[in-house]
Design a protein around this motif. Structure first.
Motif, mmCIF file in Angstrom:
data_model
loop_
_atom_site.group_PDB
_atom_site.id
_atom_site.type_symbol
_atom_site.label_atom_id
_atom_site.label_comp_id
_atom_site.label_asym_id
_atom_site.label_seq_id
_atom_site.Cartn_x
_atom_site.Cartn_y
_atom_site.Cartn_z
ATOM 1 N N GLY A 1 -12.462 -15.650 35.699
ATOM 2 C CA GLY A 1 -13.605 -15.790 34.795
ATOM 3 C C GLY A 1 -13.646 -14.638 33.798
ATOM 4 N N HIS A 2 -13.366 -13.412 34.294
ATOM 5 C CA HIS A 2 -13.336 -12.243 33.399
ATOM 6 C C HIS A 2 -12.238 -12.402 32.355
ATOM 7 C CE1 HIS A 2 -15.169 -10.257 37.106
ATOM 8 N NE2 HIS A 2 -16.098 -10.163 36.175
ATOM 9 N N LEU A 3 -11.098 -12.920 32.821
ATOM 10 C CA LEU A 3 -9.973 -13.128 31.904
ATOM 11 C C LEU A 3 -10.372 -14.104 30.798
ATOM 12 C CD1 LEU A 3 -6.969 -13.094 31.014
ATOM 13 C CD2 LEU A 3 -6.548 -14.881 32.698
ATOM 14 N N LYS A 4 -10.976 -15.218 31.201
ATOM 15 C CA LYS A 4 -11.296 -16.237 30.210
ATOM 16 C C LYS A 4 -12.338 -15.725 29.208
ATOM 17 C CE LYS A 4 -12.176 -21.056 29.393
ATOM 18 N NZ LYS A 4 -12.872 -22.293 29.764
ATOM 19 N N TRP A 5 -13.329 -15.032 29.717
ATOM 20 C CA TRP A 5 -14.370 -14.501 28.821
ATOM 21 C C TRP A 5 -13.748 -13.505 27.822
ATOM 22 C CZ3 TRP A 5 -15.961 -9.603 27.568
ATOM 23 C CH2 TRP A 5 -17.109 -9.521 26.736
ATOM 24 N N THR A 6 -12.884 -12.631 28.342
ATOM 25 C CA THR A 6 -12.271 -11.608 27.485
ATOM 26 C C THR A 6 -11.462 -12.258 26.373
ATOM 27 O OG1 THR A 6 -12.110 -10.128 29.399
ATOM 28 C CG2 THR A 6 -10.772 -9.569 27.475
ATOM 29 N N LEU A 7 -10.648 -13.259 26.740
ATOM 30 C CA LEU A 7 -9.795 -13.900 25.736
ATOM 31 C C LEU A 7 -10.618 -14.687 24.719
ATOM 32 C CD1 LEU A 7 -6.768 -15.036 27.920
ATOM 33 C CD2 LEU A 7 -7.011 -12.993 26.481
ATOM 34 N N GLU A 8 -11.672 -15.344 25.216
ATOM 35 C CA GLU A 8 -12.513 -16.117 24.326
ATOM 36 C C GLU A 8 -13.221 -15.199 23.323
ATOM 37 O OE1 GLU A 8 -14.380 -19.707 26.277
ATOM 38 O OE2 GLU A 8 -16.161 -18.591 25.621
ATOM 39 N N THR A 9 -13.747 -14.097 23.815
ATOM 40 C CA THR A 9 -14.443 -13.137 22.951
ATOM 41 C C THR A 9 -13.474 -12.559 21.923
ATOM 42 O OG1 THR A 9 -15.849 -12.587 24.830
ATOM 43 C CG2 THR A 9 -15.871 -11.064 22.969
ATOM 44 N N PHE A 10 -12.277 -12.244 22.391
ATOM 45 C CA PHE A 10 -11.261 -11.688 21.498
ATOM 46 C C PHE A 10 -10.849 -12.699 20.422
ATOM 47 C CE2 PHE A 10 -6.478 -12.283 21.664
ATOM 48 C CZ PHE A 10 -6.235 -11.686 20.433
ATOM 49 N N LEU A 11 -10.569 -13.942 20.829
ATOM 50 C CA LEU A 11 -10.089 -14.934 19.854
ATOM 51 C C LEU A 11 -11.177 -15.305 18.839
ATOM 52 C CD1 LEU A 11 -7.948 -17.073 22.313
ATOM 53 C CD2 LEU A 11 -7.079 -15.706 20.386
ATOM 54 N N LYS A 12 -12.431 -15.329 19.284
ATOM 55 C CA LYS A 12 -13.533 -15.595 18.344
ATOM 56 C C LYS A 12 -13.615 -14.477 17.305
ATOM 57 C CE LYS A 12 -16.603 -18.435 21.166
ATOM 58 N NZ LYS A 12 -17.750 -18.442 22.089
ATOM 59 N N ALA A 13 -13.475 -13.251 17.765
ATOM 60 C CA ALA A 13 -13.558 -12.116 16.831
ATOM 61 C C ALA A 13 -12.356 -12.126 15.894
ATOM 62 C CB ALA A 13 -13.613 -10.801 17.616
ATOM 63 N N TYR A 14 -11.178 -12.411 16.437
ATOM 64 C CA TYR A 14 -9.965 -12.348 15.621
ATOM 65 C C TYR A 14 -9.942 -13.459 14.560
ATOM 66 C CZ TYR A 14 -5.124 -12.462 14.159
ATOM 67 O OH TYR A 14 -4.004 -12.477 13.383
ATOM 68 N N PHE A 15 -10.265 -14.684 14.965
ATOM 69 C CA PHE A 15 -10.232 -15.787 13.997
ATOM 70 C C PHE A 15 -11.545 -15.913 13.222
ATOM 71 C CE2 PHE A 15 -6.698 -17.134 16.782
ATOM 72 C CZ PHE A 15 -5.714 -17.223 15.809
ATOM 73 N N GLU A 16 -12.489 -15.050 13.541
ATOM 74 C CA GLU A 16 -13.760 -14.972 12.820
ATOM 75 C C GLU A 16 -14.487 -16.305 12.797
ATOM 76 O OE1 GLU A 16 -13.429 -12.632 9.102
ATOM 77 O OE2 GLU A 16 -11.401 -12.141 9.784
#
Ligand code: PHE
Length: 344
Positions: A219-234
């Motif tokens: 769950g931590h992994l998924k949240w981290t990646l989701e937060t990162f990809l949202k920020a990166y792709f804006e």
């Protein structure tokens, strides 16, 4: 004769004219040379009387020529300097300024996004030993990733083969063996594989992520990646799909896809990935750090757990900026950089 010669030397207006006077006086057929030659036919008494005067003449003429030559050259230099002065106060225009390469720019962007989530940046050597690149990551001798066609091998010291690191995952090992947990790092950098076509270059860039702490879950992994990809792709409409996969150093392992939507015949990141309007694009490899890896680093896997992920920076850059040929990143073609807004 002396007066005449000295006057001629004084009158020489340039280096060439002076040279003509020198030849006239001191050359093979020169006047002074002629006088010197007469010494041979003289009686000793005569020679004693006349010799010093002729030698004195030669010396005086030689010196005068040297002095005149120095003066003429000095004057020529002065004239040259005077004619070549620069006005340092004039404004310059059109000096092209360098800019940050898209890959460097994306790596900076990634570091900033992860810094906001509490990740530090870790680094490791590009020339890596077999243990850090493979063995400690639970990649056995027989694993295809070790085969010559993928890995660049280097002659090592003490019979230890060295490799150009094939991924940034050895930085996981270097961090776990040097820093006590909890650990939250990313490791961006160059990696190497013996591969080359439109979508592969022998050198490319990856970014690794590693979290080691107590009670870490998928769950931590998924949240981290989701937060990162949202920020990166804006954008907020980033949908992730974790697909079961295999990496020797993670268990379970998951390939991460993001949904894309067709926009004017091009894939655009974002959307639910439904087959009618879009689909899925693979962007990351990830998983829970294998207990054998945690053990290899001298930690107790019953106490410490974590997740890791890795992805290609070049690919992330291409997806965000709509570039389609990986090789262009490494051509240094200013027209290409300008086209994507990366050059002044
Ligand atoms: N090292 C893997 C690769 O190069 C990516 C990866 C990193 C996968 C971390 C899982 C965890 O393909």
């Amino acid at each position: 004769l002396k007066t005449d010669l000295l006057a001629a030397i004084d009158a020489a207006s340039g280096v060439d004219a002076l040279e003509a006077v020198r030849v006239h006086a001191l050359g093979k057929q020169g006047a002074v040379t002629g006088l010197l030659k007469t010494l041979g036919g003289m009686s000793p008494e005569e020679r004693q009387e006349t010799g010093p005067r002729i030698h004195g003449l030669r010396e005086a003429v030689t010196e005068a020529i040297a002095a005149r030559k120095a003066a003429l050259e000095g004057a020529a230099l002065e004239a040259k300097l005077a004619s070549e002065t620069l006005d340092m106060t004039l404004p310059v225009d059109g000096v092209p300024a360098g800019t940050v390469h898209p890959i460097s720019q994306v790596m900076d962007e990634l570091a900033e996004i992860f810094a906001d989530m509490g990740f530090a940046v870790a680094t490791g050597p590009e020339i890596e030993d077999d243990w850090h690149n493979f063995t400690a990551l639970n990649i056995p001798e027989t694993h295809p990733a070790r085969a010559m066609h993928d890995t660049f091998y280097l002659a090592g010291e003490h019979d230890r083969p060295m490799v150009l690191r094939t991924h940034t995952s050895p930085v996981q090992i270097r961090t776990m063996t040097s820093t006590p947990p909890p650990i939250r790092i990313i490791a961006p950098g160059r990696v190497y594989r013996s591969d080359s076509d439109a979508t592969h270059t022998p050198m490319f860039h990856q970014i690794e992520g590693l979290v080691i702490d107590k009670g870490i879950t998928l769950g931590h992994l998924k949240w981290t990646l989701e937060t990162f990809l949202k920020a990166y792709f804006e954008r907020d409409d980033i949908v992730l799909r974790l697909r079961p996969s295999y990496f020797p150093f993670t268990e379970p392992s998951a390939e991460v896809d993001v949904g894309f939507t067709w926009k004017n015949g091009k894939r655009e990141i974002g959307g639910s990935g439904d087959a009618e309007n879009g689909g899925w694009m693979e962007v990351l490899g990830s998983g829970m750090v294998h207990r054998r890896v945690i053990e290899a680093c001298g930690l107790d896997p019953d106490e410490w757990q974590g997740f890791a992920f890795g992805t290609g920076v070049d690919r992330l850059a291409m997806l965000k900026y709509g570039m389609d040929d990986l090789r262009a990143f490494f051509d240094g073609d200013l027209r290409w950089l300008k086209h994507y807004g990366f050059s002044a």
